[in-house]
Design a protein around this motif. Structure first.
Motif, PDB file in Angstrom:
ATOM      1  N   VAL A  72       7.754  -8.938   1.626  1.00 48.59           N
ATOM      2  CA  VAL A  72       9.048  -8.778   2.300  1.00 48.59           C
ATOM      3  C   VAL A  72       8.971  -7.720   3.389  1.00 48.59           C
ATOM      4  O   VAL A  72       9.560  -7.860   4.450  1.00 48.59           O
ATOM      5  N   ARG A  73       8.270  -6.613   3.140  1.00 46.36           N
ATOM      6  CA  ARG A  73       8.178  -5.456   4.025  1.00 46.36           C
ATOM      7  C   ARG A  73       9.538  -4.775   4.159  1.00 46.36           C
ATOM      8  O   ARG A  73      10.400  -5.195   4.916  1.00 46.36           O
ATOM      9  N   LEU A  74       9.720  -3.691   3.467  1.00 50.49           N
ATOM     10  CA  LEU A  74      10.972  -2.940   3.477  1.00 50.49           C
ATOM     11  C   LEU A  74      10.987  -1.926   4.613  1.00 50.49           C
ATOM     12  O   LEU A  74       9.971  -1.315   4.921  1.00 50.49           O
ATOM     13  N   ASP A  75      12.165  -1.757   5.220  1.00 58.33           N
ATOM     14  CA  ASP A  75      12.287  -0.648   6.160  1.00 58.33           C
ATOM     15  C   ASP A  75      12.786   0.578   5.400  1.00 58.33           C
ATOM     16  O   ASP A  75      13.114   0.510   4.213  1.00 58.33           O
ATOM     17  N   GLU A  76      12.830   1.723   6.064  1.00 58.55           N
ATOM     18  CA  GLU A  76      13.150   2.972   5.381  1.00 58.55           C
ATOM     19  C   GLU A  76      14.564   2.960   4.794  1.00 58.55           C
ATOM     20  O   GLU A  76      14.800   3.491   3.706  1.00 58.55           O
ATOM     21  N   MET A  77      15.525   2.350   5.490  1.00 56.78           N
ATOM     22  CA  MET A  77      16.888   2.312   4.974  1.00 56.78           C
ATOM     23  C   MET A  77      16.973   1.432   3.730  1.00 56.78           C
ATOM     24  O   MET A  77      17.606   1.795   2.727  1.00 56.78           O
ATOM     25  N   GLN A  87       0.817  -8.061 -15.813  1.00 62.01           N
ATOM     26  CA  GLN A  87       0.691  -8.065 -14.354  1.00 62.01           C
ATOM     27  C   GLN A  87       2.031  -7.842 -13.653  1.00 62.01           C
ATOM     28  O   GLN A  87       2.168  -8.156 -12.467  1.00 62.01           O
ATOM     29  N   LEU A  88       3.007  -7.293 -14.371  1.00 62.05           N
ATOM     30  CA  LEU A  88       4.353  -7.167 -13.801  1.00 62.05           C
ATOM     31  C   LEU A  88       4.355  -6.337 -12.532  1.00 62.05           C
ATOM     32  O   LEU A  88       4.867  -6.772 -11.489  1.00 62.05           O
ATOM     33  N   MET A  89       3.796  -5.132 -12.566  1.00 63.04           N
ATOM     34  CA  MET A  89       3.851  -4.267 -11.395  1.00 63.04           C
ATOM     35  C   MET A  89       3.023  -4.841 -10.243  1.00 63.04           C
ATOM     36  O   MET A  89       3.406  -4.708  -9.075  1.00 63.04           O
ATOM     37  N   ALA A  90       1.920  -5.492 -10.567  1.00 62.62           N
ATOM     38  CA  ALA A  90       1.119  -6.112  -9.500  1.00 62.62           C
ATOM     39  C   ALA A  90       1.914  -7.205  -8.793  1.00 62.62           C
ATOM     40  O   ALA A  90       1.866  -7.335  -7.564  1.00 62.62           O
ATOM     41  N   ARG A  91       2.659  -7.981  -9.565  1.00 62.37           N
ATOM     42  CA  ARG A  91       3.451  -9.052  -8.953  1.00 62.37           C
ATOM     43  C   ARG A  91       4.634  -8.484  -8.153  1.00 62.37           C
ATOM     44  O   ARG A  91       5.007  -9.019  -7.106  1.00 62.37           O
ATOM     45  N   LEU A  92       5.220  -7.405  -8.656  1.00 59.96           N
ATOM     46  CA  LEU A  92       6.311  -6.771  -7.912  1.00 59.96           C
ATOM     47  C   LEU A  92       5.791  -6.148  -6.618  1.00 59.96           C
ATOM     48  O   LEU A  92       6.455  -6.193  -5.581  1.00 59.96           O
ATOM     49  N   ARG A  93       4.585  -5.577  -6.667  1.00 59.30           N
ATOM     50  CA  ARG A  93       3.981  -5.059  -5.438  1.00 59.30           C
ATOM     51  C   ARG A  93       3.779  -6.186  -4.421  1.00 59.30           C
ATOM     52  O   ARG A  93       4.045  -6.025  -3.227  1.00 59.30           O
ATOM     53  N   ARG A  94       3.315  -7.310  -4.906  1.00 55.05           N
ATOM     54  CA  ARG A  94       3.110  -8.448  -4.008  1.00 55.05           C
ATOM     55  C   ARG A  94       4.422  -8.883  -3.382  1.00 55.05           C
ATOM     56  O   ARG A  94       4.495  -9.176  -2.186  1.00 55.05           O
ATOM     57  N   LEU A  95       5.481  -8.918  -4.193  1.00 53.97           N
ATOM     58  CA  LEU A  95       6.802  -9.314  -3.702  1.00 53.97           C
ATOM     59  C   LEU A  95       7.269  -8.402  -2.575  1.00 53.97           C
ATOM     60  O   LEU A  95       7.632  -8.865  -1.482  1.00 53.97           O
TER      61      LEU A  95
END
Length: 254
Positions: A220-225, A208-216
């Motif tokens: 957080v919600r990243l901006d484009e920069m 479930q590594l990628m699923a947990r990283l997606r959740r992380l």
């Protein structure tokens, strides 16, 4: 709040009458942007009949073949979910979620996803969402018609429209636009490739590594920069991995 920046996305709707009911519910509350992902039957007379005076919402509906296409330019995505998930995700009720969507809609494209009538959204579809929305219902009868569910969410948005001030749940004054869903998907692909390169992720047993990283990152919600910075780090990491592998496979002592 800008209702024009909020879209309702119906995924694989099976009955055209439900599409018409959703259009009517949306127009009642002042929303007009309807996206249909691979509907089973549309356009259809039943949809027009159920829409009543909201046929214009149907006529302007955007039909796409995939969910990715429907939300590619969105920066904030909410998925409706009635079931518990193996990996818990940020979960809000419609009132709390409407507050978050209202703030985001000032400068961003917002999508609210509604799944199939019989089984809702899949786990993979819910993974692309920043938040999950659950409509509380009685334990005696928890089933909601699709149009009813859309009506509840649209109603909560409408209630906020004339509010004197929006809840300060997030800082609306952000210096860079938040990343679109399309760019986030590119990042997740790049991240997974890099984790495989550094042998942190075994593609044969990813668990479930990628699923947990997606959740992380969704939390957080990243901006484009910020996204560009992370992509740059991944690119440089891959370069060093290639150099290390080239060095290890070079000619030995003569």
């Amino acid at each position: 709040m800008k209702l024009d920046n909020i879209r309702i996305v119906l995924v694989n709707t099976s009955h055209p009458g439900n599409i018409g009911g959703v259009a009517r519910a949306m127009k009642n509350m002042g929303l007009s942007r309807l996206y249909l992902v691979d509907p089973r039957q549309f356009p259809d007379e039943q949809a027009e009949w159920r829409a009543a005076s909201a046929v214009d919402v149907l006529e302007d509906a955007v039909v796409t073949s995939s969910l990715d296409e429907a939300i590619a330019d969105c920066q904030f995505v909410v998925g409706t979910s009635a079931r518990g998930r193996r990996i818990p995700w940020p979960l809000l009720d419609p009132r709390q979620c409407a507050e978050r969507m209202a703030v985001a809609s000032e400068k961003e494209q917002v999508a609210v996803l509604f799944g199939r009538e019989d089984r809702g959204l899949t786990n993979d579809e819910l993974k692309v969402c920043n938040l999950h929305l659950n409509i509380p219902t009685s334990a005696d009868y928890s089933s909601l018609n699709l149009a009813m569910a859309v009506q509840v969410v649209c109603y909560e948005l409408r209630m906020l429209l004339d509010a004197p001030s929006l809840p300060a749940t997030e800082d609306a004054e952000w210096d860079t636009p938040f990343a679109t869903r399309e760019n986030m998907e590119r990042f997740y692909t790049h991240l997974e490739e890099t984790l495989v390169d550094v042998e942190f992720l075994d593609p044969a047993a990813p668990r479930q590594l990628m699923a947990r990283l997606r959740r992380l990152y969704s939390r957080v919600r990243l901006d484009e920069m910020e996204l560009n910075i992370l992509r740059g780090i991944l690119t440089e990491t891959q370069k060093w991995v290639r150099k290390a592998k080239a060095s290890d496979s070079g000619p030995g002592p003569g």
